[in-house]
Write a protein that holds these residues in place. Structure first.
Motif, short mmCIF file in Angstrom:
data_model
loop_
_atom_site.label_atom_id
_atom_site.label_comp_id
_atom_site.label_asym_id
_atom_site.label_seq_id
_atom_site.Cartn_x
_atom_site.Cartn_y
_atom_site.Cartn_z
N ASP A 249 0.81 -1.22 0.00
CA ASP A 249 0.00 0.00 0.00
C ASP A 249 0.84 1.27 0.00
N PHE B 229 2.05 2.52 -2.41
CA PHE B 229 1.65 3.21 -3.63
C PHE B 229 0.16 3.54 -3.64
N GLY B 230 -0.46 3.50 -2.48
CA GLY B 230 -1.87 3.83 -2.34
C GLY B 230 -2.74 2.58 -2.36
N ASP C 164 -5.42 1.90 -3.88
CA ASP C 164 -6.03 1.55 -5.16
C ASP C 164 -5.01 1.31 -6.26
N GLN C 165 -3.75 1.10 -5.90
CA GLN C 165 -2.74 0.91 -6.94
C GLN C 165 -3.07 -0.35 -7.75
N CYS D 158 -1.27 -2.62 -9.61
CA CYS D 158 -0.24 -3.56 -10.03
C CYS D 158 -0.70 -5.02 -10.03
N SER E 282 -0.60 -5.71 -6.04
CA SER E 282 -1.80 -5.12 -5.48
C SER E 282 -2.60 -6.19 -4.73
N HIS F 152 -6.00 -6.65 -6.76
CA HIS F 152 -6.11 -6.97 -8.18
C HIS F 152 -6.90 -8.28 -8.32
N PRO G 83 1.11 9.62 -9.54
CA PRO G 83 0.28 9.63 -8.34
C PRO G 83 1.06 10.11 -7.12
N TRP H 276 3.42 7.89 -5.19
CA TRP H 276 4.60 7.42 -5.91
C TRP H 276 5.72 8.47 -5.95
#
Length: 158
Positions: free
Chosen positions: A7, A9-10, A12-13, A15, A19, A22, A149, A152
């Motif tokens: 997380d 990268f947030g 809702d990332q 990847c 993620s 995902h 973002p 990032w």
């Protein structure tokens, strides 16, 4: 063994590799062990190519994700894959845990070379070296085709 947080990268990332949300991704988690980043993953049947064997392209994806997290976890930077040299030594079997290890081989302010190994049942299934471009914010935004973002930005090169 402290986990590296996907997380970073947030929440809702998007990847595919790391993620947690995902829908068909690997959902990988990473930890630092000395000068390496390590993950463990059991490939499911949905990742097959030939029966019982993980698809070779997805094995390469796994190696790429390990290398990316070596850059994140060991250099506190984010890189974009520039090149891969991979050698598949044995098939990666579905349903059997894979241990992935990545370490920095060489780095400069603009690039990072990462050595990756995959092991299954103690046997090496893949070795490789990947090179990542470490971009500044403007370069990352050009590559992405839009703003970097917020989560990032701290990983971009100065």
């Amino acid at each position: 063994m402290p986990d590296l947080d996907p997380d970073l990268f947030g929440p809702d990332q998007p990847c595919f590799g790391c993620s947690p949300h995902h829908p068909i991704g690997f959902h990988l988690r990473f930890a630092r062990e000395g000068d390496e980043v390590v993950t463990r993953f059991v490939p499911g049947e949905q990742y097959q190519g030939p029966p019982g064997i993980m698809h070779g392209g997805l094995v390469a994806t796994l190696a790429d994700e390990i290398a990316a997290w070596a850059v994140i976890g060991l250099l506190d930077r984010f890189g974009f894959t520039a090149s891969m040299q991979l050698k598949l030594r044995r098939p990666v079997r579905v349903g059997v845990e894979v241990e992935g290890r990545g370490r920095i081989v060489h780095d400069t302010p603009r690039t990072a070379q990462v050595g990756v190994r995959l092991l299954q049942g103690g046997a090496e299934t893949l070795i490789g070296e990947l090179t990542f471009a470490i971009l500044n914010r403007a370069g990352a935004e050009r590559l992405l085709g839009g703003p970097l973002p917020e989560a990032w930005r701290r990983f971009a090169r100065e």
